[in-house]
Design a protein around this motif. Structure first.
Motif, PDB file in Angstrom:
ATOM      1  N   ASP A  55       0.856  -1.178   0.000  1.00 18.38           N
ATOM      2  CA  ASP A  55       0.000   0.000   0.000  1.00 18.38           C
ATOM      3  C   ASP A  55       0.904   1.243   0.000  1.00 18.38           C
ATOM      4  OD1 ASP A  55      -1.740   2.074   0.428  1.00 18.38           O
ATOM      5  OD2 ASP A  55      -2.758   1.147   2.127  1.00 18.38           O
ATOM      6  N   ALA A  57       0.374   4.407  -0.363  1.00 19.46           N
ATOM      7  CA  ALA A  57      -0.088   5.563   0.418  1.00 19.46           C
ATOM      8  C   ALA A  57       0.265   5.381   1.889  1.00 19.46           C
ATOM      9  CB  ALA A  57      -1.594   5.739   0.247  1.00 19.46           C
ATOM     10  N   LEU A  58       0.071   4.170   2.407  1.00 18.70           N
ATOM     11  CA  LEU A  58       0.396   3.891   3.803  1.00 18.70           C
ATOM     12  C   LEU A  58       1.901   3.996   4.030  1.00 18.70           C
ATOM     13  CD1 LEU A  58      -0.443   2.983   6.633  1.00 18.70           C
ATOM     14  CD2 LEU A  58      -0.246   0.620   5.839  1.00 18.70           C
ATOM     15  N   SER A  59       2.700   3.437   3.135  1.00 17.70           N
ATOM     16  CA  SER A  59       4.155   3.495   3.258  1.00 17.70           C
ATOM     17  C   SER A  59       4.646   4.939   3.229  1.00 17.70           C
ATOM     18  CB  SER A  59       4.831   2.726   2.130  1.00 17.70           C
ATOM     19  OG  SER A  59       4.587   1.357   2.257  1.00 17.70           O
ATOM     20  N   PHE A  60       4.098   5.743   2.326  1.00 11.50           N
ATOM     21  CA  PHE A  60       4.520   7.144   2.232  1.00 11.50           C
ATOM     22  C   PHE A  60       4.146   7.888   3.508  1.00 11.50           C
ATOM     23  CE2 PHE A  60       4.212  11.588   0.902  1.00 11.50           C
ATOM     24  CZ  PHE A  60       5.487  11.749   0.389  1.00 11.50           C
ATOM     25  N   GLU A  61       2.979   7.578   4.040  1.00 14.91           N
ATOM     26  CA  GLU A  61       2.529   8.214   5.281  1.00 14.91           C
ATOM     27  C   GLU A  61       3.485   7.863   6.424  1.00 14.91           C
ATOM     28  OE1 GLU A  61      -1.257   7.396   7.999  1.00 14.91           O
ATOM     29  OE2 GLU A  61      -1.804   8.072   5.985  1.00 14.91           O
ATOM     30  N   GLN A  62       3.922   6.601   6.492  1.00 13.78           N
ATOM     31  CA  GLN A  62       4.854   6.177   7.534  1.00 13.78           C
ATOM     32  C   GLN A  62       6.213   6.862   7.357  1.00 13.78           C
ATOM     33  OE1 GLN A  62       4.615   1.986   6.777  1.00 13.78           O
ATOM     34  NE2 GLN A  62       3.027   1.657   8.318  1.00 13.78           N
ATOM     35  N   GLU A  64       6.781   9.698   5.842  1.00 15.37           N
ATOM     36  CA  GLU A  64       6.592  11.122   6.145  1.00 15.37           C
ATOM     37  C   GLU A  64       6.607  11.359   7.660  1.00 15.37           C
ATOM     38  OE1 GLU A  64       4.021  14.306   3.588  1.00 15.37           O
ATOM     39  OE2 GLU A  64       2.957  12.628   4.458  1.00 15.37           O
ATOM     40  N   LYS A  65       6.008  10.432   8.404  1.00 15.12           N
ATOM     41  CA  LYS A  65       5.985  10.544   9.862  1.00 15.12           C
ATOM     42  C   LYS A  65       7.406  10.453  10.427  1.00 15.12           C
ATOM     43  CE  LYS A  65       3.965   8.677  14.039  1.00 15.12           C
ATOM     44  NZ  LYS A  65       3.061   7.723  14.634  1.00 15.12           N
ATOM     45  N   LYS A  68       9.219  13.698   9.724  1.00 16.02           N
ATOM     46  CA  LYS A  68       8.810  14.774  10.632  1.00 16.02           C
ATOM     47  C   LYS A  68       9.359  14.562  12.037  1.00 16.02           C
ATOM     48  CE  LYS A  68       4.579  15.910   8.157  1.00 16.02           C
ATOM     49  NZ  LYS A  68       3.118  15.776   8.138  1.00 16.02           N
ATOM     50  N   LEU A 100       9.404  11.838  -1.477  1.00 12.19           N
ATOM     51  CA  LEU A 100       9.398  12.694  -0.299  1.00 12.19           C
ATOM     52  C   LEU A 100      10.256  13.931  -0.502  1.00 12.19           C
ATOM     53  CD1 LEU A 100       8.544  12.997   2.744  1.00 12.19           C
ATOM     54  CD2 LEU A 100      10.689  11.845   3.298  1.00 12.19           C
TER      55      LEU A 100
END
Length: 102
Positions: A55, A57-62, A64-65, A68, A100
């Motif tokens: 997934d 989108a999920l990997s990118f979200e992780q 990105e977290k 940050k 990213l």
């Protein structure tokens, strides 16, 4: 910081957290930080994390977290962090890192 009852003394380069005084460290970026490694511990945590997921989108979200949480490091610093922490990055992970920093 309030919950930790933190008092910063930048003149002396120390902080007090819940009554315990800690010497701040100077970081290469010019910021000061709190050392997080317990100097009295000889045990070392060895683990491997695989940065991949079907997934995107999920990997990118992780990713990105993580980016940050580590104060938006430059790409080479993030890659060095992953390398030092034994994170294995597959092709999809490399693409996400490129995305990213695009």
């Amino acid at each position: 910081m309030v919950k930790l009852e933190m008092i910063l003394n930048l003149k002396s380069n120390i902080t007090t957290i819940k009554g315990k005084t800690i010497k701040l460290v100077d970081l290469p970026s010019g910021h000061c930080g709190i050392p997080i490694r317990n100097q009295h511990t000889t045990r070392r945590c060895e683990s491997t994390v695989l940065l991949c997921n079907n997934d995107e989108a999920l990997s990118f979200e992780q990713l990105e977290k993580i980016h940050k949480q580590f104060a938006h490091p430059p790409k080479h610093t993030l890659l060095k962090l992953f390398n030092n922490s034994k994170v294995e990055i597959d092709d999809n992970g490399e693409n996400l890192i490129e995305k990213l920093y695009a």
